[in-house]
Design an enzyme around this catalytic site. Sequence first.
Site, PDB file in Angstrom:
ATOM      1  N   ASP A 186      23.621  73.380  35.372  1.00 47.97           N
ATOM      2  CA  ASP A 186      22.415  72.881  34.714  1.00 47.97           C
ATOM      3  C   ASP A 186      22.836  71.536  34.129  1.00 47.97           C
ATOM      4  O   ASP A 186      23.562  71.487  33.140  1.00 47.97           O
ATOM      5  CB  ASP A 186      21.947  73.828  33.621  1.00 47.97           C
ATOM      6  CG  ASP A 186      20.631  73.384  32.986  1.00 47.97           C
ATOM      7  OD1 ASP A 186      20.429  72.153  32.861  1.00 47.97           O
ATOM      8  OD2 ASP A 186      19.818  74.235  32.616  1.00 47.97           O
ATOM      9  N   HIS A 187      22.398  70.446  34.758  1.00 50.10           N
ATOM     10  CA  HIS A 187      22.967  69.146  34.385  1.00 50.10           C
ATOM     11  C   HIS A 187      22.642  68.755  32.939  1.00 50.10           C
ATOM     12  O   HIS A 187      23.329  67.921  32.358  1.00 50.10           O
ATOM     13  CB  HIS A 187      22.525  68.040  35.346  1.00 50.10           C
ATOM     14  CG  HIS A 187      21.076  67.649  35.227  1.00 50.10           C
ATOM     15  ND1 HIS A 187      20.073  68.270  35.937  1.00 50.10           N
ATOM     16  CD2 HIS A 187      20.473  66.693  34.490  1.00 50.10           C
ATOM     17  CE1 HIS A 187      18.913  67.719  35.636  1.00 50.10           C
ATOM     18  NE2 HIS A 187      19.118  66.758  34.761  1.00 50.10           N
ATOM     19  N   HIS A 249      16.459  74.178  31.714  1.00 51.18           N
ATOM     20  CA  HIS A 249      16.833  73.111  30.778  1.00 51.18           C
ATOM     21  C   HIS A 249      16.361  73.379  29.350  1.00 51.18           C
ATOM     22  O   HIS A 249      17.141  73.262  28.392  1.00 51.18           O
ATOM     23  CB  HIS A 249      16.259  71.767  31.250  1.00 51.18           C
ATOM     24  CG  HIS A 249      16.653  71.379  32.635  1.00 51.18           C
ATOM     25  ND1 HIS A 249      17.897  71.664  33.152  1.00 51.18           N
ATOM     26  CD2 HIS A 249      15.984  70.717  33.616  1.00 51.18           C
ATOM     27  CE1 HIS A 249      17.966  71.189  34.390  1.00 51.18           C
ATOM     28  NE2 HIS A 249      16.827  70.623  34.687  1.00 51.18           N
TER      29      HIS A 249
END
Length: 516
Positions: A186-187, A249
Amino acid sequence: MPEREQDQNPFVLVLFGATGDLAKRKLFPALYELFIAGLLNRRFAVVGIGRSPISRPDFQAGVRRSVTNFSRHSLRDGQSWTDFADHFDFVSIDVNDPGGYGAVRELVEAKEREWEIPGNRLFYLAMPPDLFGTVSAHLKKSGLTETGGWKRLVIEKPFGHDHASAKQLNEQIQQSFVEDEIYRIDHYLGKEMVQNIEVIRFANSLFEPLWNNRYIANIQVTASETVGVEERAAYYERAGALRDMVQNHILQMMMMVAMEPPSRLDMEAIRDEKVKVLRSLRRFSEDEVNRYVVRGQYTAGTVLGQAVPGYREERNVAPDSATETFVAAKLFVDNFRWAGVPFFIRTGKRMAQKVTEIVIQFKEMPNIYFNKNGDLSPNLLIIRINPTEGMYLLMNAKKPGADSEVIPVAMEFCNNCEIESPEAYERLLHEAIQGDSTFFTRWDEVSLAWQFADPIRRAWDRDASLLLTYPAGSWGPAAADQLLAQDGAHWWPVYDPKSRPVVQPIERPGIFAGRY
């Protein structure tokens, strides 16, 4: 070898989707930045995998274009670039054909001999998620997962499209890799200020005693974009904002804010506390969704002075599409620390500003002394994640030269004003190579997040009337404002350090009217 490189793992990165957009824009530039910073062991190799036949020199030329166009730092030509490019090679296969993986294994083993790499293999699947299970199975059947060193699998979101599909995918992957070897990216968890949340909380005696329902009125999480779907319409039509942003996110940022202090600062202890937040997150029945969650879709409007079409007029979008581009919700974490504190979240495309930030609103002062009229601004802690990285603590103080006028004063910290922060993929790639999974999502996190999101999705699929509209360039449907107004709250305007709050008193006549 520089001192920092001595502590780095030697490895082979087997990159599926090496000719794709993610590799070009994020992964190759990230590797280059790590290389020039001395954060890669010089004993490494990258084996790119793609369907199109590409020669080694052509592949290296593509890597060079990627680094030139997208790296934070300018390309260092000469011997420095040659030393970097020598680590890259390419093999063309059809990933659905198990017969092609023998060529991959031969090249990987050749690179391990060439660079004296002790069997450490990082498999990165930068490709459509419906291929994750197939590729991981072929990796095992071909013997690529049989190694004397470590093996790790890095996969991008989305991990499934609901809980059932995510569970099935997880079971497929775990036929080839155990949980400790699976790194789900999950950047957002690689962003500097998201990782800074735990430091802000647990390294400051100022905040931790106040971090609870006795002192905090509400928490607001905003992740807004000014862009539309652009080239991602085919994906976005299947996903929507709930699956694309909220299920991963937004919930990850919530977990970082709401987690309990871990027993120790190691990866499993931290992830254990994050999972406890999801277990305490109140789930809505399908009949409750309309009370707590708002969804919207943008219509034509003006963004940053430019006229833009509505979502249904975008290329590759169905003219009667019911896909949401905006979600707002009032969430609750039903545990002892957070009972009764609403977590307001919102995310959307084609909104007024591009920003990702978390606002911690502390409870207001009693109506005495300087707050007799109830118009004194509450204290706010604003954690800005994007595009400006930093932290702002808004306090009340006497206006200079005035007798009793009180104004908000900002204590500011800018994280990327003087030094450019590393890209999220630089940090996450390095952590995967080093075996630190702290900021990657564990299966129980993914499972619980889908169990929260699925009833919302089912309610929306059942009743299309729940889809509202908002003009592009706005902050979403009016119902998102009303969601907070029910609790006597409002969305705080996006904080702009240039507004110089120290000389401008706050106004509070209505939603969005205020400025810091």
